[in-house]
Scaffold this motif. Structure first.
Motif, short mmCIF file in Angstrom:
data_model
loop_
_atom_site.label_atom_id
_atom_site.label_comp_id
_atom_site.label_asym_id
_atom_site.label_seq_id
_atom_site.Cartn_x
_atom_site.Cartn_y
_atom_site.Cartn_z
N THR A 135 76.47 7.61 30.06
CA THR A 135 77.39 6.30 30.52
C THR A 135 76.61 4.68 29.43
O THR A 135 78.12 4.72 29.47
CB THR A 135 76.45 5.63 31.98
OG1 THR A 135 76.37 6.49 32.73
CG2 THR A 135 77.55 4.55 32.48
N ILE A 136 76.05 4.83 28.94
CA ILE A 136 75.77 4.22 28.10
C ILE A 136 77.11 3.79 27.29
O ILE A 136 78.33 3.55 26.03
CB ILE A 136 74.26 2.82 27.34
CG1 ILE A 136 74.21 2.81 28.49
CG2 ILE A 136 74.46 2.41 26.10
CD1 ILE A 136 72.30 2.48 28.46
N VAL A 137 76.81 5.62 26.44
CA VAL A 137 77.61 5.93 25.34
C VAL A 137 79.67 6.19 25.77
O VAL A 137 80.60 4.98 25.03
CB VAL A 137 77.57 7.38 25.19
CG1 VAL A 137 78.79 8.40 24.42
CG2 VAL A 137 76.46 7.98 23.93
N ARG A 138 79.89 5.96 26.80
CA ARG A 138 81.33 6.37 27.67
C ARG A 138 81.18 4.80 27.55
O ARG A 138 82.98 4.50 26.94
CB ARG A 138 81.44 6.22 28.49
CG ARG A 138 81.41 8.48 28.80
CD ARG A 138 81.53 8.48 30.28
NE ARG A 138 82.85 9.29 30.63
CZ ARG A 138 83.05 9.79 31.59
NH1 ARG A 138 82.21 9.79 32.37
NH2 ARG A 138 84.77 9.69 31.93
N VAL A 139 81.18 3.67 28.14
CA VAL A 139 80.98 1.97 27.64
C VAL A 139 81.11 1.70 26.16
O VAL A 139 81.79 0.88 26.04
CB VAL A 139 80.24 1.18 28.74
CG1 VAL A 139 80.39 -0.04 28.18
CG2 VAL A 139 79.87 1.48 29.74
N MET A 140 80.15 2.18 25.27
CA MET A 140 79.91 2.01 24.36
C MET A 140 81.36 2.49 23.52
O MET A 140 81.57 1.57 22.94
CB MET A 140 78.60 2.30 23.75
CG MET A 140 77.50 1.49 23.57
SD MET A 140 77.91 -0.18 23.25
CE MET A 140 76.37 -1.01 23.70
N ARG A 141 81.95 3.56 23.90
CA ARG A 141 82.93 4.20 22.92
C ARG A 141 84.28 2.97 23.13
O ARG A 141 84.89 3.20 22.22
CB ARG A 141 83.68 5.11 23.47
CG ARG A 141 82.58 6.29 23.15
CD ARG A 141 83.36 7.78 23.73
NE ARG A 141 82.41 8.48 22.88
CZ ARG A 141 82.01 9.72 24.23
NH1 ARG A 141 82.47 9.11 25.57
NH2 ARG A 141 81.76 10.58 23.97
N GLN A 142 84.60 2.54 24.90
CA GLN A 142 85.26 1.53 24.53
C GLN A 142 85.17 0.10 23.44
O GLN A 142 85.90 -0.38 23.64
CB GLN A 142 85.78 1.27 26.15
CG GLN A 142 86.82 0.47 26.20
CD GLN A 142 88.02 0.83 26.14
OE1 GLN A 142 88.03 2.18 26.10
NE2 GLN A 142 89.39 -0.16 26.58
N LEU A 143 83.88 -0.97 23.76
CA LEU A 143 83.74 -1.59 22.84
C LEU A 143 83.63 -1.61 21.81
O LEU A 143 84.21 -2.48 20.76
CB LEU A 143 81.99 -1.94 24.19
CG LEU A 143 81.97 -2.29 25.54
CD1 LEU A 143 81.00 -2.57 25.65
CD2 LEU A 143 83.32 -3.60 25.61
N THR A 144 83.15 -0.49 20.87
CA THR A 144 82.73 -0.70 19.56
C THR A 144 84.29 -0.53 18.74
O THR A 144 84.47 -0.41 17.91
CB THR A 144 82.16 1.00 19.43
OG1 THR A 144 82.53 1.70 19.86
CG2 THR A 144 80.47 -0.09 19.51
N SER A 145 84.94 -0.08 19.96
CA SER A 145 86.57 0.17 18.60
C SER A 145 87.22 -0.97 19.03
O SER A 145 88.09 -1.29 18.62
CB SER A 145 87.22 1.13 19.77
OG SER A 145 87.83 0.83 21.13
N LYS A 146 86.75 -2.06 19.45
CA LYS A 146 87.17 -3.53 19.40
C LYS A 146 86.37 -4.69 19.21
O LYS A 146 86.40 -5.54 19.36
CB LYS A 146 87.17 -4.06 21.11
CG LYS A 146 88.52 -3.02 21.70
CD LYS A 146 89.84 -3.05 21.07
CE LYS A 146 90.85 -2.16 22.14
NZ LYS A 146 91.12 -2.84 23.16
N ASN A 147 85.78 -3.74 18.58
CA ASN A 147 84.24 -4.35 17.36
C ASN A 147 83.40 -5.62 18.29
O ASN A 147 82.50 -6.32 18.16
CB ASN A 147 84.64 -5.73 16.67
CG ASN A 147 86.23 -4.21 15.80
OD1 ASN A 147 85.18 -4.18 14.80
ND2 ASN A 147 87.06 -5.14 15.55
N VAL A 148 82.89 -5.22 19.71
CA VAL A 148 82.06 -5.76 20.27
C VAL A 148 80.74 -4.46 20.14
O VAL A 148 81.38 -3.61 21.02
CB VAL A 148 82.47 -5.76 21.62
CG1 VAL A 148 81.74 -6.46 22.96
CG2 VAL A 148 83.32 -7.05 21.73
#
Length: 418
Positions: A117-130
């Motif tokens: 679940t963390i990975v799926r959220v991080m995919r979205q956030l890291t694509s926006k430099n968060v």
């Protein structure tokens, strides 16, 4: 202007020139690393930053093309959902604040959230430099993710992804049911529908859900700090020559951020901060000792009346009226008018929407205007709308001058009785 061209080469030149100009006017080059943020206050830097962002957005729109632009705009809610999940999972609080990486497995153990679940959220956030992936299976903070942990900023993020995001899906139904006319009742807003209440936002957070009220107060306090020097001090010159004992009434002034700054800057002022209940008590407790003879906190509901009158009084409203539809705003103003005389001044410190739309307009205004719609059925107003609101209260009200803050889209509307 950058928005007047579709030539990528010309836009590239504009971006290159703007970057050089920007870097020559900021204290340090910007970075994505999690370092303490340094506010950009140089007027040239602020203006160049706006031009640079407009040009960059123009390039993105041109390169993405029309279909992808429409699709990406339509799916922007996914960013908000990812931020809400990160907040609910407490991801930011469990990543090392110094920028060193943490293994996803360890982050999962600390938060109790499955790694997948963390990975799926991080995919979205890291694509926006968060957040940033430093190596496969390892995550670290960027400035954008570390900011969530700053005092008050996390509260503002929570406010946006909780009240804002939860309310957003209901705005279409609210408007459709009213033939797309915005209701002039804050108790019939998208927020009220989303939270299943017949109360306005402020009524709800002051009675039914006080933790939301506390969080909102923390968010507003942080935003006051982020805003820097209040317009009341930075812009409004007449206070410099105010006679000794001149009264400034900060209506709905919260913890007194603006009034305290004014009292510190102008020793001839006596400041009275008006708000309700718990806010007043907290403001008194936090007031610096050396200002207690010139700054007072009074409990008062601005819908019920304005007890402070007399010649030469300044009545100050900062970001109050944008929280209320026209009928409620007129009620607030009508009480002030009854307390005014020809020597009084009403100071409305608000955003002033440009008549012209498009990427050249101030980037914060469309966001704020929609947020006001979601939570309050209210709006940000143009200069003409401010003038019409005032005339709707009392024909004698005259706009003396608009004191505009450069590069922010806001300012102080100075009003007198004719």
């Amino acid at each position: 202007m950058a928005t007047r061209t579709e030539d990528l080469t010309e836009l590239s030149n504009i971006i290159s020139t703007s970057i050089k100009n920007y870097l020559s006017h900021v204290p340090t080059p910007p970075t994505l690393r999690p370092v303490p943020p340094i506010p950009v206050t140089d007027e040239v830097a602020v203006e160049v930053a706006d031009e640079l962002l407009v040009a960059c957005r123009r390039v993105i729109s041109l390169v993405e093309g029309p279909i992808r632009t429409a699709l990406m705009m339509s799916s922007g809610f996914q960013d908000s959902i990812a931020m809400k999940l990160a907040y609910d999972m407490k991801l930011a609080q469990n990543v090392p604040p110094d920028g060193s990486p943490i293994a996803l497995a360890e982050l999962a153990s600390k938060t109790g959230v499955p790694e997948e679940t963390i990975v799926r959220v991080m995919r979205q956030l890291t694509s926006k430099n968060v957040f940033v992936e430093t190596a496969p299976g390892y995550i670290a903070h960027t400035g954008g993710s570390a900011a969530i942990g700053l005092p008050g900023v996390g509260s503002m993020v929570a406010h946006l992804v909780d009240e804002g995001l939860t309310s957003a899906p209901h705005v279409s139904d609210i408007l459709r049911e009213n033939e797309f006319v915005v209701p002039e009742d804050s108790r019939k807003s998208a927020f009220s529908r989303a939270f299943n209440t017949n109360k306005s936002y402020f009524e709800y957070i002051c009675t039914d859900n006080k933790p939301l009220g506390t969080r909102f107060g923390q968010a507003m306090k942080a935003m006051n700090v982020v805003d820097g020097l209040p317009n009341l001090v930075a812009l409004y010159e007449p206070l410099q020559s105010a006679p000794k004992g001149t009264i400034l009434v900060d209506i709905g002034g919260g913890l007194g951020h603006a009034a305290i700054a004014a009292a510190q800057k102008f020793p001839n002022l006596k400041c009275i901060v008006q708000d309700i209940g718990m806010v007043v008590s907290e403001g008194r407790d936090e007031l610096p000792e050396e200002l207690k003879d010139r700054v007072e906190f009074h409990e008062n509901d601005f819908f019920e009346g304005q007890p402070i009158g007399g010649p030469g009084v300044y009545y100050y409203l900062k970001y109050i009226l944008h929280d209320h539809p026209d009928p409620a705003s007129k009620k607030i103003l009508s009480h002030i008018v009854r307390a005014m005389d020809s020597s009084s001044r009403l100071l409305i410190d608000e955003h002033i929407v440009e008549e012209r739309m498009g990427p050249d307009s101030h980037k914060l205004i469309p966001f704020l205007d929609f947020h006001m719609l979601l939570l309050f059925n209210s709006k940000e107003r143009t200069e003409a709308q401010w003038a019409a609101l005032l005339k709707g209260v009392d024909e004698r009200l005259v706009v003396e001058r608009v004191w505009r803050a450069k590069g922010t889209g806001n300012g102080i509307i100075e009003v007198r009785l004719a």
